[in-house]
Each structure stands twice: as C-alpha cells, then as structure tokens.
Design a protein around this motif. Structure first.
Motif, PDB file in Angstrom:
ATOM      1  N   ASN A 281      -1.728   9.498  -2.065  1.00  0.00           N
ATOM      2  CA  ASN A 281      -0.578   9.599  -3.008  1.00  0.00           C
ATOM      3  C   ASN A 281      -0.549   7.987  -3.379  1.00  0.00           C
ATOM      4  OD1 ASN A 281       0.152  12.001  -2.390  1.00  0.00           O
ATOM      5  ND2 ASN A 281       1.306  11.355  -0.563  1.00  0.00           N
ATOM      6  N   ASP A 282      -1.104   7.019  -3.081  1.00  0.00           N
ATOM      7  CA  ASP A 282      -0.941   5.537  -3.483  1.00  0.00           C
ATOM      8  C   ASP A 282      -2.414   5.221  -4.199  1.00  0.00           C
ATOM      9  OD1 ASP A 282       1.449   5.615  -2.594  1.00  0.00           O
ATOM     10  OD2 ASP A 282       1.495   3.972  -1.240  1.00  0.00           O
ATOM     11  N   THR A 283      -2.975   6.099  -4.828  1.00  0.00           N
ATOM     12  CA  THR A 283      -4.493   5.846  -5.515  1.00  0.00           C
ATOM     13  C   THR A 283      -4.068   6.289  -6.784  1.00  0.00           C
ATOM     14  OG1 THR A 283      -5.132   8.122  -4.839  1.00  0.00           O
ATOM     15  CG2 THR A 283      -5.840   6.407  -3.602  1.00  0.00           C
ATOM     16  N   ILE A 284      -4.846   5.525  -7.603  1.00  0.00           N
ATOM     17  CA  ILE A 284      -5.078   5.926  -9.008  1.00  0.00           C
ATOM     18  C   ILE A 284      -6.275   6.354  -9.344  1.00  0.00           C
ATOM     19  CG2 ILE A 284      -3.050   4.618  -9.797  1.00  0.00           C
ATOM     20  CD1 ILE A 284      -5.046   2.589 -11.131  1.00  0.00           C
ATOM     21  N   GLU A 285      -6.693   6.971 -10.635  1.00  0.00           N
ATOM     22  CA  GLU A 285      -8.062   7.363 -11.108  1.00  0.00           C
ATOM     23  C   GLU A 285      -8.430   6.578 -12.334  1.00  0.00           C
ATOM     24  OE1 GLU A 285     -10.641  11.169 -12.182  1.00  0.00           O
ATOM     25  OE2 GLU A 285      -8.480  11.698 -11.635  1.00  0.00           O
ATOM     26  N   ILE A 286      -9.707   6.112 -12.462  1.00  0.00           N
ATOM     27  CA  ILE A 286      -9.974   5.365 -13.575  1.00  0.00           C
ATOM     28  C   ILE A 286     -11.282   6.137 -14.042  1.00  0.00           C
ATOM     29  CG2 ILE A 286     -10.660   3.248 -14.305  1.00  0.00           C
ATOM     30  CD1 ILE A 286      -8.762   1.663 -12.845  1.00  0.00           C
ATOM     31  N   ALA A 287     -11.461   6.137 -15.402  1.00  0.00           N
ATOM     32  CA  ALA A 287     -12.779   6.707 -15.830  1.00  0.00           C
ATOM     33  C   ALA A 287     -13.392   5.191 -16.331  1.00  0.00           C
ATOM     34  CB  ALA A 287     -12.500   7.281 -17.192  1.00  0.00           C
ATOM     35  N   LEU A 306     -13.330   6.877 -10.950  1.00  0.00           N
ATOM     36  CA  LEU A 306     -13.123   6.173  -9.993  1.00  0.00           C
ATOM     37  C   LEU A 306     -12.001   6.478  -9.246  1.00  0.00           C
ATOM     38  CD1 LEU A 306     -14.336   2.597 -11.767  1.00  0.00           C
ATOM     39  CD2 LEU A 306     -15.996   4.524 -10.699  1.00  0.00           C
ATOM     40  N   ILE A 307     -11.927   6.205  -7.973  1.00  0.00           N
ATOM     41  CA  ILE A 307     -10.472   6.365  -7.202  1.00  0.00           C
ATOM     42  C   ILE A 307     -10.407   5.045  -6.507  1.00  0.00           C
ATOM     43  CG2 ILE A 307      -9.290   7.536  -5.238  1.00  0.00           C
ATOM     44  CD1 ILE A 307     -10.271   9.428  -7.605  1.00  0.00           C
ATOM     45  N   LYS A 310      -3.986   1.587  -4.446  1.00  0.00           N
ATOM     46  CA  LYS A 310      -2.933   0.536  -5.037  1.00  0.00           C
ATOM     47  C   LYS A 310      -2.356   0.003  -3.701  1.00  0.00           C
ATOM     48  CE  LYS A 310      -1.078   0.345  -8.850  1.00  0.00           C
ATOM     49  NZ  LYS A 310      -0.339   0.686 -10.249  1.00  0.00           N
ATOM     50  N   SER A 311      -2.556  -1.253  -3.329  1.00  0.00           N
ATOM     51  CA  SER A 311      -1.990  -1.959  -2.139  1.00  0.00           C
ATOM     52  C   SER A 311      -0.497  -2.330  -2.347  1.00  0.00           C
ATOM     53  CB  SER A 311      -3.031  -3.350  -1.885  1.00  0.00           C
ATOM     54  OG  SER A 311      -2.589  -4.284  -2.941  1.00  0.00           O
ATOM     55  N   ARG A 312      -0.292  -2.764  -0.728  1.00  0.00           N
ATOM     56  CA  ARG A 312       1.071  -3.039  -0.490  1.00  0.00           C
ATOM     57  C   ARG A 312       1.596  -4.361  -1.454  1.00  0.00           C
ATOM     58  NH1 ARG A 312       3.087  -6.341   3.995  1.00  0.00           N
ATOM     59  NH2 ARG A 312       4.947  -5.487   4.996  1.00  0.00           N
ATOM     60  N   ASN A 313       0.477  -5.245  -2.064  1.00  0.00           N
ATOM     61  CA  ASN A 313       0.596  -6.307  -2.866  1.00  0.00           C
ATOM     62  C   ASN A 313       0.360  -6.199  -4.266  1.00  0.00           C
ATOM     63  OD1 ASN A 313       1.363  -9.001  -2.514  1.00  0.00           O
ATOM     64  ND2 ASN A 313      -0.762  -9.591  -3.108  1.00  0.00           N
ATOM     65  N   ASN A 314       0.446  -4.697  -4.351  1.00  0.00           N
ATOM     66  CA  ASN A 314       0.274  -4.213  -5.821  1.00  0.00           C
ATOM     67  C   ASN A 314      -1.103  -4.664  -6.531  1.00  0.00           C
ATOM     68  OD1 ASN A 314       1.401  -2.726  -8.140  1.00  0.00           O
ATOM     69  ND2 ASN A 314       1.905  -4.531  -9.128  1.00  0.00           N
ATOM     70  N   GLY A 315      -2.013  -4.564  -5.646  1.00  0.00           N
ATOM     71  CA  GLY A 315      -3.511  -4.750  -6.161  1.00  0.00           C
ATOM     72  C   GLY A 315      -4.272  -3.388  -6.039  1.00  0.00           C
ATOM     73  N   LEU A 316      -5.448  -3.315  -6.916  1.00  0.00           N
ATOM     74  CA  LEU A 316      -6.226  -2.230  -6.791  1.00  0.00           C
ATOM     75  C   LEU A 316      -7.457  -2.496  -6.140  1.00  0.00           C
ATOM     76  CD1 LEU A 316      -5.980  -0.989 -10.577  1.00  0.00           C
ATOM     77  CD2 LEU A 316      -4.882  -0.102  -8.378  1.00  0.00           C
TER      78      LEU A 316
END
Length: 473
Positions: A281-287, A306-307, A310-316
């Motif tokens: 639920n805390d992931t995003i998808e990038i083409a 790409l999956i 999104k980290s606790r520190n708001n990084g990918l």
C-alpha cells in the motif's frame, strides 16, 4: 560518433574486398557530383537516438551550399573505440533514413568493405567541418515524445520529487543495522537476510538453475541509483532466455534477480506483501521505457513497469519491476538490499501506529531468545537453548549480566519473534514464559514439550526444505 563533413565537387567509390567476415551490406559503387559526404565513425556507446542529430548536422552542411545530395560513408579511421558492426551499420542506416525523410538524395557506402575512392574538394573556407556527437547522459522523462531531464520534470511537477529524497531517517538506519544492513555493506546477519530473500524469491517462482554475473550498478538510491539499476537490468535482460540470473552490484547485498518471464503487477505485489502485510500500500508504479516515462539512453528498445516503496522519510526505493527488453520478457526483483531495508522501514511505520512490527518467522535472523532471570536459572536455560538449537531454530542465549528488562527490550528491538524467559516458577514446573511478537502485549506459559512442538511446527512451515546456517550466539 565522429563525423568529417566535406563539400565535394565530385566523388567516386567502389567496393574492393571484404573488411569483415560476412559484411552486412552487398558490394556497390557510386559516382556523384556536388555532394556533401559524411565520413562517419560510429563509436562504442553510441545509441540510435544520435542518428537524428548526426543527420541534422549533415543536412545543415548541405544546406549551406544549397546541395541535395549527401553521401553517408562508413569511415573507421576517425576513432580507436569503434562500435560492434551490427550496431554501427544500424545507426548508419538510421542516419540514411533520417536524411531521406528530410528530402535529401542519399547514397550510403557499403559497410564492412575496403573501398577505393577519389574525391575533388573545392577548397573554400567552409568546405570541411568535423563534429563529435555523444550520447546525452540523461536520465530523461519522455512525455508525448518530448525528452526532458528528470530534474526539469520534477520542477514541472510531472514526475514524483520523492526520488530526490534520502530514503532513510536515523531511526530506520539504526533498525536496519540490527539486521546487518549497514551503510557501508552488510555483516554476517545481513548476508543471511539477503541470501534468505533470494532463496525465498526462487522458491516462490519455482526457480532452480541460476547463473551469477557482475552488474554495472554502483548506486541503488535516488535518480542515479534508479538509472544505474535499470542499466544493469537492460545489460543482462537482453540475454535472458530460459535461465534466471543474479546480478551482483558493487554495493554488498545489492543483488538483482532477473527471471525469464514477465509477471503481472498483482503477482509481484503479492510476493512483496507476503513478506510484510500492507507494505504494498506504500508503493508507487513508474513507467520506464525507450519511448515514454523514466528513460535512460540505451541502444535497444525496452518497456518496464517499476515498483518503488515510499519510505518513512518520504523517499523512493526500487523493489523491482517487469516488462520487455528487446524481444525478451523479464521480471526483475531487487536490489535485494532495498527490499530488506524497506521491510524494516515499513515495520517502523507500523510501530508509529502502535502496532508491533515483525518479519516472517523463517526470515528472522534470530528466531528465539532464551533469557534466564538470574544466575541460578542458567543451567535450566542452557538445557532449553540446546534443545531448541537441535530442532534447527536460530536461537541465542542472553545471560543475566544486565537487568531482565534491558535484555527483554534488546530482543524486542531486534524483532526476535519469540522471547522465552525462565525463572524460579518455570524451573520448578518445567515450563517457559513466552512473549510472541505476533501476539502483541501477551504472555503465555507452556510446558517444555508444548514449546518444542510449536517450534517444530513453525520450522515445518518454512518455505525451505533445509535449515539455513544460523547466526547463533
């Protein structure tokens, strides 16, 4: 790519003999007047997207003299770092096609032949020009066929700016260190976690034969890390046929698994979510492809989803992806270090919400902690330790050098699934007092036989048929 462009009053060339085995072009000859000739060396690392720029340079030089005839002439002598023949001839053909689209009459000299030629040059000041064309460094974001730098895409709010953030805060870094994931590498515990995850992903995908190769990825975080990881996947993904491979990076633990088939998003998500429920639920998808989305300049077509977590520190943080590289369908998983770190980071998110984080029992480096209350309980505790170890459980013994509370908290901070405390009551009744991490805040007392049987059951539920060498202390 290096180009020598010359305005010629006349040119004549003819193929003499083969310069390479099985040249891709048939022999040919040509005579022409009032031409611009482009003597071109295609270099190692040149990509097809340079063709348009090369064609534009030739067109501009021809337009200076209002000429319509252009000769594309392979000329290996301008560089000592030449591209392999198939790539070179394809780029030369692409330059020819680009010029024809611009309306020029184009003759391309045959590639792979020694040729005789004669030319006459008028000798005016603008007659001869040279150009060096290099691949853009990238990475880029391609939208509607427009290619812009990633930082510009972020500034224009068409790409997630989280990729610029450091993914881990201090608490996450500290927690990762307890699992052997260190900023400068991995220790023996970290190696166990990484190898266990690799074995588990092999198990989930019914993979048996795996080849290991060195990869080109030197970074794994941020824009550079994403670019470097994708390049490693493309470098090896084009060759994946029937056998899976593991790519080892410069950073310890940054292995990438490439599987010779394309999974779908739901199956990929299920694999990650099974490791820690809810993390997906805390992931995003990038083409990412050669035509749209996140793009790195490359010499073959590719199309990946790409999956990223999104980290606790708001990084990918990249977890893997799936798609096509040239004609090959692939699924890649990793860098594995990213997955391990993301599981731990997501556990801290759960802790922030008042939930006790835990790894699967089989993945936990230390599965059971045996803690005697006092020195008088040590013999009994060591008997339990020896029996638990004989079952094949990764167990450690924490002697009463520090207070009981300190030792229990230390086990809790290391996410040990089962903490077994023994004191007077337990010694007298042949029991253990258990704190199970997945049963938040509860304690239970079991007879030793019950305790051992439960551990045997947990071990039997492991996805592996053999125990993995434990980091036992």
């Amino acid at each position: 790519m290096r180009i020598l462009m010359i305005h010629l009053k006349d040119i004549k060339y003819w193929a003499v003999e083969e310069a390479i085995e099985n040249p891709p072009d048939p022999p040919s000859k040509f005579e022409g007047n009032e031409c611009v000739a482009g003597f071109i060396s295609v270099e190692e690392g040149d990509t097809p997207d340079l063709s348009h720029e090369a064609a534009s340079e030739l067109a501009q030089h021809a337009n200076r003299f209002k000429l319509n005839c252009i000769v594309v002439y392979p000329f290996a002598h301008l560089s000592s770092s030449l591209a392999e023949p198939n790539r070179a001839v394809n780029i030369l053909k692409s330059i020819e096609d680009e010029l024809k689209k611009m309306g020029f009459t184009v003759n391309r000299a045959p590639f792979g032949w020694y040729k005789g030629f004669s030319i006459t040059c008028p000798g005016h000041p603008m007659c001869e020009l040279s150009r060096t064309i290099t691949s853009p460094k990238g990475p880029f974001y391609i939208k509607d066929s427009n290619k812009i730098l990633i930082k510009e895409a972020i500034e224009n709010k068409i790409f997630d700016n989280s990729l610029l953030n450091n993914p881990w805060d201090n608490d996450s870094i500290g927690a990762q260190e307890k699992f052997g994931i260190l900023s400068d590498g991995i220790n023996s515990i970290g190696k166990y976690v990484i190898n266990s995850l690799i074995e588990w992903f092999n198990y989930k995908n019914n993979i048996e034969n795996v080849s290991i190769y060195s990869g080109s990825h030197k970074e794994i975080y941020g824009i550079d890390g994403l670019s470097s990881t994708i390049k490693s996947c493309l470098d090896m993904g084009r060759y994946v046929k029937d056998q899976s491979i593991i790519i080892q990076g410069i950073i310890p633990g940054s292995e990438i698994m490439i599987l010779p088939f394309k999974t779908d998003k739901s199956k990929f998500n299920d694999m990650i979510n099974e490791l820690m429920n809810g993390i997906i639920n805390d992931t995003i998808e990038i083409a990412s492809s050669s035509q749209s989305g996140f793009n790195i300049p490359y010499d073959i077509d590719y199309d990946l989803d790409l999956i990223l977590y999104k980290s606790r520190n708001n990084g990918l943080v990249l977890l893997g992806g799936f798609g096509n590289v040239r004609e090959n369908s692939i699924t890649f998983i990793g860098p594995i270090r990213n997955i391990a770190s993301s599981l731990i980071d997501y556990g801290l998110k759960m802790a922030d919400k008042g939930k006790t984080p835990s790894l699967p029992f089989w993945l936990s480096p230390y599965q059971v902690a045996i803690i005697p209350v006092k020195e008088t309980h040590e013999d009994y505790a060591k008997e339990i330790f020896n029996e638990v170890f004989s079952i094949g459980i990764r167990v450690y013994y924490d002697p009463p050098g520090k207070s009981l509370g300190t030792r229990i908290r230390a086990a809790g901070k290391s996410w040990v699934p089962i903490i077994a405390v023994v004191g007077d009551k337990e010694k007298e009744s042949s029991t253990v007092n258990l704190r199970k991490r997945w049963l938040q805040g509860s304690q239970e007392v079991l007879q030793l036989d019950e305790f051992y049987n439960e551990l045997k059951m947990l071990r039997s539920q492991s996805p592996f048929n053999r125990p993995i060498s434990p980091p036992v202390s």
